[in-house]
Write a protein that holds these residues in place. Structure first.
Motif, mmCIF file in Angstrom:
data_model
loop_
_atom_site.group_PDB
_atom_site.id
_atom_site.type_symbol
_atom_site.label_atom_id
_atom_site.label_comp_id
_atom_site.label_asym_id
_atom_site.label_seq_id
_atom_site.Cartn_x
_atom_site.Cartn_y
_atom_site.Cartn_z
ATOM 1 N N LEU A 36 1.502 -0.908 0.212
ATOM 2 C CA LEU A 36 -0.043 -0.553 0.368
ATOM 3 C C LEU A 36 0.491 1.328 -0.419
ATOM 4 N N GLY A 37 0.081 2.739 -0.367
ATOM 5 C CA GLY A 37 0.711 3.807 -0.452
ATOM 6 C C GLY A 37 -0.038 4.449 -1.866
ATOM 7 N N PRO A 38 1.075 5.496 -1.436
ATOM 8 C CA PRO A 38 0.104 7.165 -2.327
ATOM 9 C C PRO A 38 0.841 6.437 -3.615
ATOM 10 N N ASN A 39 0.300 7.185 -4.322
ATOM 11 C CA ASN A 39 0.666 7.990 -5.762
ATOM 12 C C ASN A 39 2.396 8.234 -5.082
ATOM 13 N N GLY A 40 3.370 8.012 -6.201
ATOM 14 C CA GLY A 40 4.241 8.033 -6.175
ATOM 15 C C GLY A 40 5.696 8.221 -4.793
ATOM 16 N N SER A 41 4.746 6.939 -3.868
ATOM 17 C CA SER A 41 5.215 6.446 -2.962
ATOM 18 C C SER A 41 6.364 5.114 -3.146
ATOM 19 N N GLY A 42 6.686 4.534 -4.456
ATOM 20 C CA GLY A 42 7.888 3.568 -5.187
ATOM 21 C C GLY A 42 7.167 2.226 -5.031
ATOM 22 N N LYS A 43 6.104 2.110 -5.367
ATOM 23 C CA LYS A 43 5.233 1.043 -5.585
ATOM 24 C C LYS A 43 5.357 -0.249 -6.306
ATOM 25 N N THR A 44 4.925 0.703 -7.568
ATOM 26 C CA THR A 44 4.900 0.149 -8.743
ATOM 27 C C THR A 44 6.741 -0.215 -8.760
ATOM 28 N N THR A 45 7.799 0.787 -8.972
ATOM 29 C CA THR A 45 9.118 0.963 -8.664
ATOM 30 C C THR A 45 9.603 -0.880 -8.166
ATOM 31 N N LEU A 46 8.866 -0.775 -6.618
ATOM 32 C CA LEU A 46 9.642 -2.082 -6.486
ATOM 33 C C LEU A 46 9.440 -2.960 -6.584
ATOM 34 N N LEU A 47 8.280 -3.568 -7.115
ATOM 35 C CA LEU A 47 7.947 -4.366 -7.825
ATOM 36 C C LEU A 47 8.414 -4.586 -9.258
#
Length: 247
Positions: A36-47
């Motif tokens: 979870l996290g707000p937009n721009g928090s790095g979620k997709t980058t981590l994936l």
């Protein structure tokens, strides 16, 4: 419990912008993890770092005990990318069977032809998502929820051990979303490890077992129950709404 993904001291920059800072956690066999996290928090980058699509500037990721840059058994990870539905070309006449068949290609050597056993695997994957009756339909003719099930089948057809989904219900109505998450829960109950990235934290109130909350740093990682009862919950989720009781 087996550790399938190890993330240690992970840092990632886009140019001068620090996106991920000192991320450390494990994903274990049988987890149903919501990131979870707000937009721009790095979620997709981590994936994308976990999948080996991006290379972090610092830190280490291991998949099944192997450094991600050396990991060759990509079929062990099923991936449904963000806005997968948007990838459907309404003009190009791809059938449902062909779309799901693409999920078998990482297992094949050149020339990459589908054998009879592959056809059986495609049909089995479609049955898992209750889409077997659409085998020969053009995918562009399906509804958004149906298309998303086809992309799940594409990710499942190689019989992965981890299913990774990035914002999988964008553009899908609420009732279809609920059925979709119920389907994921069934897969998890049968032993499939699931990692789902979302900014809609309402998902955590029903099926997920673990939560990882990102905002550049790893703000929280633990069980769903601990997340919901955390005194830092409001700090973690900000202005987002969360129904903390399962139903």
């Amino acid at each position: 419990m087996d550790v399938l993904v190890e993330i240690r001291h992970l840092f990632f920059w886009y140019g001068q912008r620090l996106v991920l800072e000192d991320i450390n956690f494990d994903i274990k066999r049988g987890d149903f993890l919501a990131i979870l996290g707000p937009n721009g928090s790095g979620k997709t980058t981590l994936l994308k770092c976990i999948l080996g699509l991006l290379k972090p500037q610092k830190g280490e990721i291991k998949l099944f005990g192997v450094p991600v840059e050396e990991f060759s058994e990509k079929w062990r990870l099923g991936y449904v990318p963000q806005r997968a539905i948007a990838l459907v070309d309404p003009v190009f006449p791809l059938s449902v069977e062909e779309v799901v068949g693409f999920g078998l290609l990482p297992k094949k050597k050149f020339p990459r032809f589908l054998a009879r056993a592959d056809k059986d695997a495609i049909l089995k994957a479609l049955k898992q998502v209750e889409m077997e009756n659409y085998l020969h339909q053009r995918i562009s003719k399906l509804s958004g929820g149906q298309q998303q099930r086809v992309f799940i089948a594409r990710a499942l057809v190689s019989r992965p051990e981890i299913l990774i989904l990035d914002e999988p219900t964008t553009g899908i109505d609420a009732a279809t979303q609920e059925r979709f998450y119920d389907l994921l829960a069934e897969f998890n109950q049968k032993g499939l490890t699931i990692v789902i990235v979302t900014h809609d934290i309402g998902i955590v109130n029903k099926h997920v077992k673990q939560v990882a909350c990102l905002n550049r740093r790893l703000v929280y990682h633990g069980t769903h129950e601990e997340f919901c009862s955390s005194p830092r919950l409001q700090q973690i989720i900000g202005e987002h709404h969360l129904v903390i009781h399962r139903h």
